[in-house]
Write a protein that holds these residues in place. Sequence first.
Motif, PDB file in Angstrom:
ATOM      1  N   VAL A  79       0.838  -1.202   0.000  1.00  0.00           N
ATOM      2  CA  VAL A  79       0.000   0.000   0.000  1.00  0.00           C
ATOM      3  C   VAL A  79       0.875   1.254   0.000  1.00  0.00           C
ATOM      4  O   VAL A  79       0.619   2.200  -0.746  1.00  0.00           O
ATOM      5  N   LEU A  80       1.944   1.259   0.791  1.00  0.00           N
ATOM      6  CA  LEU A  80       2.851   2.400   0.844  1.00  0.00           C
ATOM      7  C   LEU A  80       3.506   2.654  -0.512  1.00  0.00           C
ATOM      8  O   LEU A  80       3.533   3.785  -1.003  1.00  0.00           O
ATOM      9  N   VAL A  81       4.009   1.595  -1.135  1.00  0.00           N
ATOM     10  CA  VAL A  81       4.645   1.736  -2.445  1.00  0.00           C
ATOM     11  C   VAL A  81       3.631   2.206  -3.491  1.00  0.00           C
ATOM     12  O   VAL A  81       3.903   3.122  -4.270  1.00  0.00           O
ATOM     13  N   ALA A  82       2.459   1.596  -3.513  1.00  0.00           N
ATOM     14  CA  ALA A  82       1.436   1.966  -4.489  1.00  0.00           C
ATOM     15  C   ALA A  82       1.004   3.423  -4.317  1.00  0.00           C
ATOM     16  O   ALA A  82       0.882   4.162  -5.302  1.00  0.00           O
ATOM     17  N   ASN A  83       0.804   3.854  -3.078  1.00  0.00           N
ATOM     18  CA  ASN A  83       0.344   5.216  -2.825  1.00  0.00           C
ATOM     19  C   ASN A  83       1.437   6.262  -3.051  1.00  0.00           C
ATOM     20  O   ASN A  83       1.126   7.419  -3.309  1.00  0.00           O
ATOM     21  N   THR A  84       2.700   5.854  -2.958  1.00  0.00           N
ATOM     22  CA  THR A  84       3.818   6.787  -3.092  1.00  0.00           C
ATOM     23  C   THR A  84       4.371   6.841  -4.506  1.00  0.00           C
ATOM     24  O   THR A  84       4.647   7.920  -5.034  1.00  0.00           O
ATOM     25  N   TYR A  85       4.529   5.673  -5.139  1.00  0.00           N
ATOM     26  CA  TYR A  85       5.272   5.597  -6.398  1.00  0.00           C
ATOM     27  C   TYR A  85       4.427   5.245  -7.627  1.00  0.00           C
ATOM     28  O   TYR A  85       4.931   5.294  -8.741  1.00  0.00           O
ATOM     29  N   VAL A  86       3.166   4.853  -7.428  1.00  0.00           N
ATOM     30  CA  VAL A  86       2.357   4.398  -8.561  1.00  0.00           C
ATOM     31  C   VAL A  86       1.121   5.273  -8.770  1.00  0.00           C
ATOM     32  O   VAL A  86       1.011   5.952  -9.795  1.00  0.00           O
ATOM     33  N   ARG A  87       0.196   5.239  -7.855  1.00  0.00           N
ATOM     34  CA  ARG A  87      -1.107   5.895  -8.041  1.00  0.00           C
ATOM     35  C   ARG A  87      -1.026   7.389  -8.382  1.00  0.00           C
ATOM     36  O   ARG A  87      -1.790   7.849  -9.234  1.00  0.00           O
ATOM     37  N   PRO A  88      -0.116   8.156  -7.770  1.00  0.00           N
ATOM     38  CA  PRO A  88      -0.077   9.590  -8.110  1.00  0.00           C
ATOM     39  C   PRO A  88       0.349   9.879  -9.554  1.00  0.00           C
ATOM     40  O   PRO A  88       0.136  10.986 -10.043  1.00  0.00           O
ATOM     41  N   PHE A  89       0.937   8.894 -10.227  1.00  0.00           N
ATOM     42  CA  PHE A  89       1.545   9.131 -11.533  1.00  0.00           C
ATOM     43  C   PHE A  89       0.877   8.376 -12.682  1.00  0.00           C
ATOM     44  O   PHE A  89       1.295   8.495 -13.827  1.00  0.00           O
ATOM     45  N   THR A  90      -0.153   7.602 -12.375  1.00  0.00           N
ATOM     46  CA  THR A  90      -0.810   6.804 -13.415  1.00  0.00           C
ATOM     47  C   THR A  90      -2.253   7.254 -13.593  1.00  0.00           C
ATOM     48  O   THR A  90      -2.892   7.722 -12.647  1.00  0.00           O
ATOM     49  N   GLU A  91      -2.744   7.111 -14.838  1.00  0.00           N
ATOM     50  CA  GLU A  91      -4.129   7.494 -15.098  1.00  0.00           C
ATOM     51  C   GLU A  91      -4.979   6.322 -15.569  1.00  0.00           C
ATOM     52  O   GLU A  91      -6.194   6.381 -15.495  1.00  0.00           O
ATOM     53  N   VAL A  92      -4.343   5.262 -16.034  1.00  0.00           N
ATOM     54  CA  VAL A  92      -5.068   4.075 -16.470  1.00  0.00           C
ATOM     55  C   VAL A  92      -4.399   2.855 -15.852  1.00  0.00           C
ATOM     56  O   VAL A  92      -3.169   2.733 -15.850  1.00  0.00           O
ATOM     57  N   ARG A  93      -5.226   1.950 -15.317  1.00  0.00           N
ATOM     58  CA  ARG A  93      -4.735   0.691 -14.751  1.00  0.00           C
ATOM     59  C   ARG A  93      -5.638  -0.419 -15.248  1.00  0.00           C
ATOM     60  O   ARG A  93      -6.861  -0.330 -15.145  1.00  0.00           O
ATOM     61  N   MET A  94      -5.019  -1.465 -15.784  1.00  0.00           N
ATOM     62  CA  MET A  94      -5.755  -2.663 -16.187  1.00  0.00           C
ATOM     63  C   MET A  94      -5.095  -3.850 -15.513  1.00  0.00           C
ATOM     64  O   MET A  94      -3.863  -3.913 -15.426  1.00  0.00           O
ATOM     65  N   CYS A  95      -5.891  -4.788 -15.047  1.00  0.00           N
ATOM     66  CA  CYS A  95      -5.370  -5.917 -14.289  1.00  0.00           C
ATOM     67  C   CYS A  95      -6.038  -7.206 -14.757  1.00  0.00           C
ATOM     68  O   CYS A  95      -7.216  -7.219 -15.112  1.00  0.00           O
ATOM     69  N   ILE A  96      -5.254  -8.286 -14.738  1.00  0.00           N
ATOM     70  CA  ILE A  96      -5.830  -9.619 -14.910  1.00  0.00           C
ATOM     71  C   ILE A  96      -5.109 -10.545 -13.934  1.00  0.00           C
ATOM     72  O   ILE A  96      -3.896 -10.484 -13.781  1.00  0.00           O
ATOM     73  N   ASP A  97      -5.894 -11.347 -13.244  1.00  0.00           N
ATOM     74  CA  ASP A  97      -5.380 -12.351 -12.315  1.00  0.00           C
ATOM     75  C   ASP A  97      -5.880 -13.695 -12.780  1.00  0.00           C
ATOM     76  O   ASP A  97      -7.045 -13.814 -13.193  1.00  0.00           O
ATOM     77  N   TYR A  98      -5.026 -14.704 -12.725  1.00  0.00           N
ATOM     78  CA  TYR A  98      -5.463 -16.036 -13.122  1.00  0.00           C
ATOM     79  C   TYR A  98      -4.611 -17.106 -12.448  1.00  0.00           C
ATOM     80  O   TYR A  98      -3.492 -16.831 -12.005  1.00  0.00           O
ATOM     81  N   GLU A  99      -5.175 -18.300 -12.337  1.00  0.00           N
ATOM     82  CA  GLU A  99      -4.434 -19.422 -11.777  1.00  0.00           C
ATOM     83  C   GLU A  99      -3.447 -19.917 -12.799  1.00  0.00           C
ATOM     84  O   GLU A  99      -3.793 -20.130 -13.962  1.00  0.00           O
ATOM     85  N   ALA A 100      -2.220 -20.062 -12.368  1.00  0.00           N
ATOM     86  CA  ALA A 100      -1.149 -20.481 -13.285  1.00  0.00           C
ATOM     87  C   ALA A 100      -0.688 -21.891 -12.955  1.00  0.00           C
ATOM     88  O   ALA A 100      -0.772 -22.338 -11.865  1.00  0.00           O
TER      89      ALA A 100
END
Length: 100
Positions: A79-100
């Motif tokens: 959460v700290l990394v995402a809130n500090t280094y990612v979320r403030p600088f990105t405008e689009v996020r796409m995610c996919i999760d799957y069993e590998a």
Amino acid sequence: MVRHLILWKLKEDMSDIEKEKVLSDMKINLEALVGKVPGLVSLQIVIDKMESSNADVMLDSMLESEEALKGYQSHPEHVLVANTYVRPFTEVRMCIDYEA
């Protein structure tokens, strides 16, 4: 095992120098989560993209289970990394999760 993939598009209002710094900070800090977050087996950030790409950053991670993914998402270090280094600088996020 669960694969967790994310694509981000950076905000457009940054200079090339600012984008380089943001990309470097994202890579260093997200990859440093391995060994800190239980169940996070591997994590790689791809920032050296080909010209044909329409995303700026890819996160490719492997977690032990769906429960580990849920724990990763709420883990204080993540959460700290995402809130500090990612979320403030990105405008689009796409995610996919799957069993590998």
